[in-house]
Design a protein around this motif. Structure first.
Motif, PDB file in Angstrom:
ATOM      1  N   THR A 110      35.907   9.201 -47.134  1.00  0.00           N
ATOM      2  CA  THR A 110      36.895   9.210 -46.057  1.00  0.00           C
ATOM      3  C   THR A 110      36.775  10.515 -45.283  1.00  0.00           C
ATOM      4  O   THR A 110      36.800  11.601 -45.872  1.00  0.00           O
ATOM      5  CB  THR A 110      38.317   9.064 -46.625  1.00  0.00           C
ATOM      6  N   ILE A 111      36.622  10.418 -43.985  1.00  0.00           N
ATOM      7  CA  ILE A 111      36.435  11.600 -43.146  1.00  0.00           C
ATOM      8  C   ILE A 111      37.730  12.407 -43.100  1.00  0.00           C
ATOM      9  O   ILE A 111      38.803  11.852 -42.856  1.00  0.00           O
ATOM     10  CB  ILE A 111      35.990  11.187 -41.735  1.00  0.00           C
ATOM     11  N   PRO A 112      37.652  13.732 -43.338  1.00  0.00           N
ATOM     12  CA  PRO A 112      38.867  14.553 -43.371  1.00  0.00           C
ATOM     13  C   PRO A 112      39.516  14.690 -41.996  1.00  0.00           C
ATOM     14  O   PRO A 112      38.851  14.556 -40.961  1.00  0.00           O
ATOM     15  CB  PRO A 112      38.364  15.913 -43.882  1.00  0.00           C
ATOM     16  N   VAL A 113      40.812  14.959 -42.014  1.00  0.00           N
ATOM     17  CA  VAL A 113      41.555  15.176 -40.770  1.00  0.00           C
ATOM     18  C   VAL A 113      41.064  16.475 -40.129  1.00  0.00           C
ATOM     19  O   VAL A 113      40.950  17.499 -40.811  1.00  0.00           O
ATOM     20  CB  VAL A 113      43.070  15.243 -41.043  1.00  0.00           C
ATOM     21  N   PRO A 114      40.774  16.494 -38.834  1.00  0.00           N
ATOM     22  CA  PRO A 114      40.248  17.711 -38.195  1.00  0.00           C
ATOM     23  C   PRO A 114      41.360  18.733 -37.973  1.00  0.00           C
ATOM     24  O   PRO A 114      42.542  18.395 -37.947  1.00  0.00           O
ATOM     25  CB  PRO A 114      39.713  17.185 -36.855  1.00  0.00           C
ATOM     26  N   PRO A 115      40.993  19.999 -37.787  1.00  0.00           N
ATOM     27  CA  PRO A 115      42.005  21.007 -37.444  1.00  0.00           C
ATOM     28  C   PRO A 115      42.611  20.712 -36.079  1.00  0.00           C
ATOM     29  O   PRO A 115      41.928  20.213 -35.177  1.00  0.00           O
ATOM     30  CB  PRO A 115      41.200  22.318 -37.434  1.00  0.00           C
ATOM     31  N   GLN A 117      35.272   1.012 -44.680  1.00  0.00           N
ATOM     32  CA  GLN A 117      36.619   0.853 -44.157  1.00  0.00           C
ATOM     33  C   GLN A 117      36.800   1.812 -42.981  1.00  0.00           C
ATOM     34  O   GLN A 117      36.090   2.814 -42.875  1.00  0.00           O
ATOM     35  CB  GLN A 117      37.654   1.154 -45.244  1.00  0.00           C
ATOM     36  N   PRO A 118      37.725   1.537 -42.066  1.00  0.00           N
ATOM     37  CA  PRO A 118      37.963   2.455 -40.942  1.00  0.00           C
ATOM     38  C   PRO A 118      38.214   3.879 -41.438  1.00  0.00           C
ATOM     39  O   PRO A 118      38.988   4.101 -42.372  1.00  0.00           O
ATOM     40  CB  PRO A 118      39.203   1.872 -40.266  1.00  0.00           C
ATOM     41  N   GLY A 119      37.525   4.832 -40.808  1.00  0.00           N
ATOM     42  CA  GLY A 119      37.665   6.238 -41.189  1.00  0.00           C
ATOM     43  C   GLY A 119      36.727   6.676 -42.287  1.00  0.00           C
ATOM     44  O   GLY A 119      36.757   7.836 -42.701  1.00  0.00           O
ATOM     45  N   PHE A 167      21.235  11.366 -40.422  1.00  0.00           N
ATOM     46  CA  PHE A 167      22.213  10.471 -39.800  1.00  0.00           C
ATOM     47  C   PHE A 167      23.067   9.799 -40.865  1.00  0.00           C
ATOM     48  O   PHE A 167      22.704   9.753 -42.053  1.00  0.00           O
ATOM     49  CB  PHE A 167      21.527   9.424 -38.914  1.00  0.00           C
ATOM     50  N   CYS A 168      24.202   9.310 -40.445  1.00  0.00           N
ATOM     51  CA  CYS A 168      25.053   8.490 -41.300  1.00  0.00           C
ATOM     52  C   CYS A 168      25.773   7.487 -40.412  1.00  0.00           C
ATOM     53  O   CYS A 168      25.814   7.643 -39.182  1.00  0.00           O
ATOM     54  CB  CYS A 168      26.063   9.341 -42.088  1.00  0.00           C
ATOM     55  N   TYR A 169      26.327   6.469 -41.028  1.00  0.00           N
ATOM     56  CA  TYR A 169      27.081   5.464 -40.295  1.00  0.00           C
ATOM     57  C   TYR A 169      28.564   5.632 -40.603  1.00  0.00           C
ATOM     58  O   TYR A 169      28.954   5.808 -41.759  1.00  0.00           O
ATOM     59  CB  TYR A 169      26.590   4.059 -40.643  1.00  0.00           C
ATOM     60  N   VAL A 170      29.372   5.600 -39.541  1.00  0.00           N
ATOM     61  CA  VAL A 170      30.800   5.846 -39.662  1.00  0.00           C
ATOM     62  C   VAL A 170      31.563   4.671 -39.064  1.00  0.00           C
ATOM     63  O   VAL A 170      31.236   4.207 -37.958  1.00  0.00           O
ATOM     64  CB  VAL A 170      31.200   7.148 -38.943  1.00  0.00           C
ATOM     65  N   HIS A 171      32.564   4.192 -39.790  1.00  0.00           N
ATOM     66  CA  HIS A 171      33.463   3.164 -39.255  1.00  0.00           C
ATOM     67  C   HIS A 171      34.536   3.897 -38.452  1.00  0.00           C
ATOM     68  O   HIS A 171      35.447   4.491 -39.025  1.00  0.00           O
ATOM     69  CB  HIS A 171      34.085   2.361 -40.393  1.00  0.00           C
ATOM     70  N   VAL A 172      34.420   3.877 -37.143  1.00  0.00           N
ATOM     71  CA  VAL A 172      35.333   4.635 -36.288  1.00  0.00           C
ATOM     72  C   VAL A 172      36.569   3.829 -35.905  1.00  0.00           C
ATOM     73  O   VAL A 172      37.393   4.286 -35.111  1.00  0.00           O
ATOM     74  CB  VAL A 172      34.613   5.130 -35.014  1.00  0.00           C
ATOM     75  N   MET A 198      34.731  14.385 -34.317  1.00  0.00           N
ATOM     76  CA  MET A 198      34.170  13.188 -33.690  1.00  0.00           C
ATOM     77  C   MET A 198      35.149  12.022 -33.782  1.00  0.00           C
ATOM     78  O   MET A 198      35.399  11.326 -32.786  1.00  0.00           O
ATOM     79  CB  MET A 198      32.852  12.834 -34.387  1.00  0.00           C
ATOM     80  N   LEU A 199      35.717  11.816 -34.966  1.00  0.00           N
ATOM     81  CA  LEU A 199      36.635  10.697 -35.156  1.00  0.00           C
ATOM     82  C   LEU A 199      37.890  10.877 -34.302  1.00  0.00           C
ATOM     83  O   LEU A 199      38.408   9.904 -33.731  1.00  0.00           O
ATOM     84  CB  LEU A 199      37.014  10.572 -36.630  1.00  0.00           C
ATOM     85  N   ALA A 200      38.357  12.113 -34.176  1.00  0.00           N
ATOM     86  CA  ALA A 200      39.517  12.378 -33.319  1.00  0.00           C
ATOM     87  C   ALA A 200      39.190  12.067 -31.862  1.00  0.00           C
ATOM     88  O   ALA A 200      40.037  11.558 -31.113  1.00  0.00           O
ATOM     89  CB  ALA A 200      39.958  13.833 -33.465  1.00  0.00           C
ATOM     90  N   GLN A 201      37.956  12.372 -31.435  1.00  0.00           N
ATOM     91  CA  GLN A 201      37.544  12.074 -30.071  1.00  0.00           C
ATOM     92  C   GLN A 201      37.533  10.569 -29.805  1.00  0.00           C
ATOM     93  O   GLN A 201      37.934  10.106 -28.747  1.00  0.00           O
ATOM     94  CB  GLN A 201      36.150  12.646 -29.813  1.00  0.00           C
ATOM     95  N   VAL A 202      37.071   9.795 -30.799  1.00  0.00           N
ATOM     96  CA  VAL A 202      37.051   8.343 -30.651  1.00  0.00           C
ATOM     97  C   VAL A 202      38.477   7.798 -30.521  1.00  0.00           C
ATOM     98  O   VAL A 202      38.755   6.926 -29.695  1.00  0.00           O
ATOM     99  CB  VAL A 202      36.332   7.689 -31.852  1.00  0.00           C
TER     100      VAL A 202
END
Length: 391
Positions: free
Chosen positions: A73-78, A273-275, A298-303, A330-334
């Protein structure tokens, strides 16, 4: 003019074809999922075979550097951070216009979050008209229009590095580009032509590495199959994946092509799963041999809206804190862009040259030519006739 009545007659056949393709795709996906489950148990053996026979394998494939069952799970950005992005557009040269030249326009975006600073949204145009700019590619058999796009790609990265490094901030910064960091088109270029395109890109990367600013390539609707091709090593019916000996013609039927036309994203959409992100991969594209130490991972991310392919240089991946911050930003930008990174979208909007902009560009050029005393300034009869119609 498009005749929709005649076109409608062909739609039934097209819909039937798409239906059969969807059924076949589901069957290939089920088979790929089965092979992925099997690969969990023999991943290292597959990697060893891949390394041992890499010079004999004739299809592009990547190496997983984390367990294939990795789901993080991608961490929450600052909250306080900055995102930088650039994109390019152009006006191609046209012999029927008033002058044979081309224009590159680079959109620049700097978005500050939690800092009470104004964003930067502008563009940087550049006109090319000298013979060395227009005709240098002819000696390599490359059309001017193609060379223009290659130069644009190189300049986009240079402008991005200059922009990112000019941001005076001690908060996390992410530099984003639309598309791949693996410049596949370089494979078809002569070495002299590559030397004009790739070194400025790698120099810009080095500049950002020294400034500790991660660069990321964001690929939406990716068509890559490097990860799927890793599973082809498991599907190979021969004692060793020696394509040169057993399957020299990859255009014919090949036993391991049971996942043919199945993209990486088609598999990972059923796994994430998303995130979440999947395992990290190292690309083995042959063109990366020219990158030196700047290997691309590279990696694949469920945005949330799709499975995005995220590409990063080695020095970003090796710094776990930088890597996590980059993915979080990146996820915050999406999310801020409602399904697509807002910084990349805005850079595109700043760069795009619309029809009215093109008209004003040539009008400005015409005035300058007349002012310089050049006579008989105007477009060709063909171009003038195409702009109007008597029908």
């Amino acid at each position: 003019m498009l005749d929709l009545t005649k076109l409608a007659r062909q739609m039934q056949g097209l819909s039937e074809h798409l239906t059969s393709e969807a059924t076949a795709s589901r069957q290939r996906l089920e088979l790929a999922q089965q092979h992925l489950q099997r690969a969990y148990e023999c991943q290292q053996e597959l990697i060893d075979n891949q390394e041992k026979w890499r010079d004999r394998i004739l299809f592009a494939n990547a190496t997983p550097i984390e367990p294939l069952e990795t789901r993080i799970t991608i961490p929450v950005p600052p909250k306080v951070h900055t995102v930088v992005s650039t994109d390019g557009s152009q006006i191609a040269p046209n012999h029927h216009e008033i002058a044979y030249c081309y224009l590159l326009n680079f959109g620049r975006v700097v978005l500050h979050y939690g800092q009470n600073l104004h964003p930067l949204l502008d563009s940087l145009p550049e006109v090319f008209y000298r013979p060395e700019d227009l005709y240098v590619s002819r000696k390599w058999g490359i059309r001017t229009e193609e060379w223009m796009s290659y130069c644009r790609t190189s300049s986009e990265t240079t402008v991005l590095a200059e922009l990112a490094c000019s941001v005076k901030s001690d908060v996390p910064i992410l530099a984003m580009v639309d598309g791949s960091l693996i410049y596949w088109f370089l494979e078809q270029l002569p070495m002299d032509a590559r030397d004009r395109i790739l070194p400025p890109i790698l120099s810009a990367w080095e500049q950002m590495r020294e400034a500790k600013i991660p660069i990321m390539g964001y690929l939406s609707a990716s068509r890559n199959v490097e990860a799927m091709n890793f599973l082809r090593l498991l599907a190979c019916p021969h004692p060793a994946p020696d394509c040169v000996t057993h399957c020299p013609n990859q255009l014919e039927y090949v036993p391991c092509k049971i996942f043919e036309s199945l993209r990486d994203t088609s598999l990972w959409v059923s796994q994430l799963q998303p995130g979440q992100r999947g395992p990290l991969w190292r690309s083995n594209a042959r063109i990366l041999d020219l990158y030196g130490e700047q290997i691309v991972y590279f990696c694949y991310v469920h945005v949330g809206t799709e499975i995005a392919r995220i590409e990063l240089p080695a020095w970003v991946v090796e710094d776990s804190t930088m890597f996590d911050h980059a993915l979080g930003l990146m996820l915050a930008q999406v999310q801020k862009g409602y399904g697509y990174p807002v910084a990349i979208a805005e850079a595109h909007n700043q760069a795009v040259v619309k029809g009215g902009d093109k008209t004003r560009f040539f009008a400005l050029l015409e005035r300058q030519m007349i002012k310089a005393g050049i006579k008989n300034v105007g477009t060709s009869y063909k171009e003038a006739r195409k702009r109007g119609s008597i029908a």
